[in-house]
Write a protein that holds these residues in place. Structure first.
Motif, mmCIF file in Angstrom:
data_model
loop_
_atom_site.group_PDB
_atom_site.id
_atom_site.type_symbol
_atom_site.label_atom_id
_atom_site.label_comp_id
_atom_site.label_asym_id
_atom_site.label_seq_id
_atom_site.Cartn_x
_atom_site.Cartn_y
_atom_site.Cartn_z
ATOM 1 N N PRO A 1 -4.856 -1.611 -2.026
ATOM 2 C CA PRO A 1 -3.844 -2.520 -1.783
ATOM 3 C C PRO A 1 -3.729 -3.858 -2.435
ATOM 4 N N ALA B 1 -5.975 -0.011 3.640
ATOM 5 C CA ALA B 1 -5.051 -1.070 4.052
ATOM 6 C C ALA B 1 -5.148 -1.334 5.499
ATOM 7 N N SER C 1 -9.542 -4.477 -1.816
ATOM 8 C CA SER C 1 -9.415 -4.450 -0.138
ATOM 9 C C SER C 1 -10.503 -5.512 0.458
ATOM 10 N N TYR D 1 0.895 -1.255 -0.005
ATOM 11 C CA TYR D 1 0.022 -0.211 0.071
ATOM 12 C C TYR D 1 0.986 1.237 -0.024
#
Ligand SMILES: N[C@@H](CCC(=O)N[C@@H](CS)C(=O)NCC(=O)O)C(=O)O
Length: 204
Positions: free
Chosen positions: A52, A15, A64, A8
């Motif tokens: 992320p 994240a 995510s 990230y």
């Protein structure tokens, strides 16, 4: 034993819930924070060009919510059965909805439209989401977790939103005492308290 690398920016954003889960489960991982200089090159290597990304034994996972659910299953933070898992998803999806309106409001460039979105968020959308989350806490006994009798992804996702996202919007307060108390309970989990103390300073 799998190896985990979370990629990230130097930010909490999408994240931080995963980082909270790693902390609470005491699971080792590499917390890779891509710098501005590295980003153009890293971006080319990513499925959707976004973070992320979670690398599990070298396999890349993106998105995510998918990452969070995968980790919650692996780290025993996804409830005790299918119904609890669905209730956990319910909380996380409500937070995604809230996150969309928060981000719309934060990123809007047109001043008039920003004012309108801000007012709508403060007067309608945040209260509606907060009230729904309080009902879920009440339905589960009121003074514990969102789902079941132990900490789950739902609690940690809410803690991440309420500690970090919500505070980025001017005048937006977590003004529901039961949500404030829930956040305090999460912050008091020793492993999470430890992470909050030591996590890197970041601009968002
Ligand atoms: N739906 C995706 C959205 C990912 C996303 O928007 N990532 C942003 C950071 S929070 C990003 O990578 N921005 C840089 C870019 O798109 O170049 C998820 O939930 O993971």
């Amino acid at each position: 034993m799998s190896s985990y690398k979370l990629i990230y920016f130097n930010g909490k954003g999408r994240a931080e819930t995963a980082r909270f889960m790693f902390a609470v489960a005491k699971q080792e991982y590499e917390d890779k924070r891509v710098s501005g200089d590295e980003w153009a090159e890293v971006k080319k290597s990513l499925l959707f060009g976004q973070v992320p990304v979670l690398e599990v034994d070298g396999v890349q996972l993106t998105q995510s919510c998918a990452i969070n659910r995968f980790l919650a299953k692996r780290l025993n933070l996804y409830g005790n059965d299918d119904m609890e898992a669905a209730k956990i998803d319910q909380v996380c999806e409500a937070l995604v909805d809230l996150g969309i309106v928060l981000r719309d409001c934060l990123h809007e460039q047109d001043e008039d439209r920003k004012k309108m979105l801000h007012k709508k968020l403060l007067e309608t959308q945040a209260p509606r989401h907060f009230a729904g989350l309080v009902k879920l806490l009440d339905a589960n006994g009121g003074d514990g977790f969102f789902v079941g009798n132990k900490v789950s992804l739902a609690d940690l996702d809410a803690a991440s939103y309420f500690l970090d996202m919500v505070t980025r919007v001017p005048d937006l307060k977590l003004n529901e005492p039961k949500l404030v108390a829930h956040l305090e309970r999460m912050k008091a989990i020793p492993e999470l308290a430890d992470w909050l103390k030591k996590r890197p300073e970041s601009p968002f």
